[in-house]
Design an enzyme around this catalytic site. Structure first.
Site, PDB file in Angstrom:
ATOM      1  N   GLY A  15      45.350  41.705  46.346  1.00  0.00           N
ATOM      2  CA  GLY A  15      44.683  42.806  47.038  1.00  0.00           C
ATOM      3  C   GLY A  15      45.661  43.912  47.398  1.00  0.00           C
TER       4      GLY A  15
ATOM      5  N   THR B 187      37.539  31.716  54.401  1.00  0.00           N
ATOM      6  CA  THR B 187      37.034  30.533  55.109  1.00  0.00           C
ATOM      7  C   THR B 187      37.903  30.145  56.307  1.00  0.00           C
ATOM      8  OG1 THR B 187      38.317  29.095  53.670  1.00  0.00           O
ATOM      9  CG2 THR B 187      36.056  29.559  52.995  1.00  0.00           C
TER      10      THR B 187
ATOM     11  N   ASP C  13      45.076  33.713  46.192  1.00  0.00           N
ATOM     12  CA  ASP C  13      45.721  34.126  47.451  1.00  0.00           C
ATOM     13  C   ASP C  13      47.167  34.595  47.247  1.00  0.00           C
ATOM     14  OD1 ASP C  13      43.389  33.232  48.783  1.00  0.00           O
ATOM     15  OD2 ASP C  13      44.182  31.186  48.740  1.00  0.00           O
ATOM     16  N   GLU C  14      47.472  35.124  46.074  1.00  0.00           N
ATOM     17  CA  GLU C  14      48.849  35.530  45.789  1.00  0.00           C
ATOM     18  C   GLU C  14      49.192  36.888  46.383  1.00  0.00           C
ATOM     19  OE1 GLU C  14      46.594  34.899  43.420  1.00  0.00           O
ATOM     20  OE2 GLU C  14      47.240  33.213  42.198  1.00  0.00           O
TER      21      GLU C  14
ATOM     22  N   HIS D 236      40.470  39.856  51.003  1.00  0.00           N
ATOM     23  CA  HIS D 236      41.794  40.281  51.440  1.00  0.00           C
ATOM     24  C   HIS D 236      41.691  41.312  52.548  1.00  0.00           C
ATOM     25  CE1 HIS D 236      40.880  42.906  47.973  1.00  0.00           C
ATOM     26  NE2 HIS D 236      41.379  43.835  48.755  1.00  0.00           N
TER      27      HIS D 236
ATOM     28  N   ALA E 165      36.422  35.475  47.183  1.00  0.00           N
ATOM     29  CA  ALA E 165      37.704  36.166  47.337  1.00  0.00           C
ATOM     30  C   ALA E 165      37.706  36.945  48.651  1.00  0.00           C
ATOM     31  CB  ALA E 165      37.904  37.126  46.176  1.00  0.00           C
TER      32      ALA E 165
ATOM     33  N   GLN F 297      40.761  35.175  42.574  1.00  0.00           N
ATOM     34  CA  GLN F 297      41.266  33.803  42.466  1.00  0.00           C
ATOM     35  C   GLN F 297      42.557  33.797  41.634  1.00  0.00           C
ATOM     36  OE1 GLN F 297      37.524  34.009  41.694  1.00  0.00           O
ATOM     37  NE2 GLN F 297      37.545  34.143  43.900  1.00  0.00           N
TER      38      GLN F 297
HETATM   39  P1  IMP Z   1      34.292  28.362  44.707  1.00  0.00           P
HETATM   40  O1  IMP Z   1      34.896  29.480  43.947  1.00  0.00           O
HETATM   41  O2  IMP Z   1      33.775  28.746  46.062  1.00  0.00           O
HETATM   42  O3  IMP Z   1      33.266  27.610  43.902  1.00  0.00           O
HETATM   43  O4  IMP Z   1      35.461  27.287  45.002  1.00  0.00           O
HETATM   44  C1  IMP Z   1      36.073  26.541  43.943  1.00  0.00           C
HETATM   45  C2  IMP Z   1      37.560  26.364  44.220  1.00  0.00           C
HETATM   46  O5  IMP Z   1      38.222  27.615  44.125  1.00  0.00           O
HETATM   47  C3  IMP Z   1      37.899  25.823  45.610  1.00  0.00           C
HETATM   48  O6  IMP Z   1      39.051  24.997  45.513  1.00  0.00           O
HETATM   49  C4  IMP Z   1      38.220  27.063  46.394  1.00  0.00           C
HETATM   50  O7  IMP Z   1      39.073  26.800  47.493  1.00  0.00           O
HETATM   51  C5  IMP Z   1      38.930  27.895  45.327  1.00  0.00           C
HETATM   52  N1  IMP Z   1      38.839  29.339  45.575  1.00  0.00           N
HETATM   53  C6  IMP Z   1      37.772  30.131  45.372  1.00  0.00           C
HETATM   54  N2  IMP Z   1      38.071  31.405  45.674  1.00  0.00           N
HETATM   55  C7  IMP Z   1      39.351  31.410  46.060  1.00  0.00           C
HETATM   56  C8  IMP Z   1      40.239  32.444  46.479  1.00  0.00           C
HETATM   57  O8  IMP Z   1      39.924  33.636  46.528  1.00  0.00           O
HETATM   58  N3  IMP Z   1      41.503  32.038  46.794  1.00  0.00           N
HETATM   59  C9  IMP Z   1      41.915  30.752  46.701  1.00  0.00           C
HETATM   60  N4  IMP Z   1      41.118  29.762  46.319  1.00  0.00           N
HETATM   61  C10 IMP Z   1      39.852  30.082  45.998  1.00  0.00           C
END
Ligand code: IMP
Length: 435
Positions: A17, A300, A13-14, A41, A39, A223
């Site tokens: 995008g 989310t 989330d930096e 944006h 992900a 990420q």
């Molecule tokens: P997953 O990638 O859905 O399996 O989530 C694993 C971890 O990565 C969790 O803590 C999520 O909140 C975090 N995460 C996954 N995608 C993002 C993103 O795009 N931004 C920030 N955190 C992320």
């Protein structure tokens, strides 16, 4: 600069995008190399808002070659919905390509993600529940289904059957769901394959051709470094390698094709989901930063945890990605906060102190930032377009970061809009004429 990797240097989330969007105008190819629709944006273009989870936002430049590389996990329903929405808004999709080798997120992956988190209870990772982890797990188990499989019904059915067999016990509570029925699923995915067929391609040669012609390939990461499955804060990580090195495997190029690696970091720190966060501000100031920075997830909607800038983690990110440039985003969010703190080491229990990012989970969970205090600024900086126009204290804040990390700052975000970006001398050659 033919091969430029853009990665997140923190916990995601930096603002990658926006950076990729700005660079896309000059790029001959933008290719995503890992992650999936975890992900997301938002891009505002000429007053219109576009939300992206899979397709590189470069697609908004007509005809721009934008690829989803083999390292990405693709939920075909999300991808077709994104395509439909862009078509509805008359966006030219002629440059869109999706790797035939990219793995598919299947309905059972999403259920297993939810089920896995529910089983962990208090120990949950806080995943996005998009099926990312179970999909990468199947890829590693050689039970994955790839985009190319959508184009052959017989193979598709066989592979779905083989992938579901070992999961029967865990999927028992969902056994009656129509979406898990082998016939229904095969049919649904066959149709999705048909809809995606024109976009399915061998994407690695696209990158080779651009690189051979000395064009610019932007490798778009998702990420962030500290969510990397090997080098992040395991197990509170995502299920792919998020580092710059992953651009090679996830797009299909060799390390020598990467000329520059820019890490994107906020002027402070955020993280979503569970896991250690040494500089977290679990107080009114943290809330103020969350509100000022609109720190709620695009995917989310979850409130992000907020904290001070963490240079211990950022130096680790610089090393492990081989950063050649740093993009600092959302500097404006710190306006009005005085004094500012920057963590330069960690303090552990019993007076222990750590200059380097600790590899041991127990240490990291108990670490707190040890801070240097810097004066803040009150002036509105959103109209600044050069470093010289920034208040002296904002310049000092940036100098402190660049000196500590020994990396040049190439861009500075001073507001949410496209134009609200300072291109320092280091980035000047990639600056689009209109910026
Ligand atoms: P997953 O990638 O859905 O399996 O989530 C694993 C971890 O990565 C969790 O803590 C999520 O909140 C975090 N995460 C996954 N995608 C993002 C993103 O795009 N931004 C920030 N955190 C992320």
């Amino acid at each position: 600069m033919p091969g430029l990797v853009i990665i997140g240097a923190q916990w995601g989330d930096e603002g990658k995008g926006k950076v990729v969007d700005l660079l896309a105008e000059q790029a001959d190819l933008v290719i995503r190399f890992q992650g999936g629709n975890n992900a997301g944006h938002t891009i505002v273009r000429d007053g219109d808002t576009f939300k992206f989870h899979l397709i590189p936002s470069g697609i908004l430049y007509p005809g721009k070659l934008c690829a989803i590389g083999n390292g990405v996990v693709v939920d075909p329903k999300v991808l077709t919905a994104e395509i439909d929405e862009l078509r509805r808004r008359r966006v030219d999709l002629s440059g869109l390509r999706v790797s035939a080798n990219a793995h598919l997120i299947m309905p059972y992956h999403k259920l297993l993600d939810q089920e896995g988190e529910a089983k962990l209870g208090k120990l949950e990772i806080g995943t996005t529940r998009r099926g990312i982890g179970p999909c990468y797990a199947d890829k590693a188990s050689r039970l994955g289904i790839r985009l190319q499989d959508l184009l052959d019904e017989k193979i598709l059915r066989k592979k779905i059957y083989a992938a579901m067999e070992p999961k029967r016990a865990m999927l028992r509570p969902y056994a009656k769901l129509p979406e898990l029925d082998l016939h229904t699923m095969t049919e649904e995915f066959r149709i999705l394959g048909h809809r995606l067929e024109t976009f399915i391609a061998d994407t690695a040669p696209l990158a080779w051709r651009v690189l051979d012609d000395e064009g610019l390939v932007v490798f778009e990461g998702a990420q962030g470094t500290l969510l990397d499955i090997d080098h992040g804060t395991y197990p509170f990580v995502t299920s792919s390698n998020t580092l710059a090195g992953a651009a090679c495997a996830g797009a299909g190029v060799g390390p020598r094709s990467i000329d520059d690696v820019w890490g994107v970091a906020k002027a402070y720190t955020t993280r979503v989901g569970a896991g250690p966060f040494p500089t977290e501000l679990d107080d009114v100031l943290g809330e103020r930063i969350r509100d000022a920075g609109h720190e709620f997830g695009t995917t989310t909607g979850r409130a992000r945890r907020t904290g001070w800038l963490d240079l211990v983690a950022l130096r680790y990110a610089a090393r492990i990605n081989g950063l050649t440039g740093l993009v600092i985003t959302k500097l404006d969010v710190l306006t009005g906060i005085d004094p500012l703190q920057i963590a330069v080491r960690y303090l552990g229990p019993e007076g222990a102190s750590f200059e380097d990012f600790p590899y041991h989970q127990s240490i990291l969970h108990r670490a707190d930032g040890d801070y240097v205090e810097l004066p803040g600024w009150n002036e509105d900086i959103t109209a600044c377009r050069s470093v010289d126009e920034l208040p002296r204290n904002a310049q000092a804040y940036l100098d402190f970061i660049a000196d500590f990390l020994c990396i040049p700052i190439v861009m500075i975000g001073v507001g949410p809009g496209r134009a609200e970006m300072i291109w320092t001398g280091a980035a000047e050659r990639l600056r689009p004429a209109a910026a």
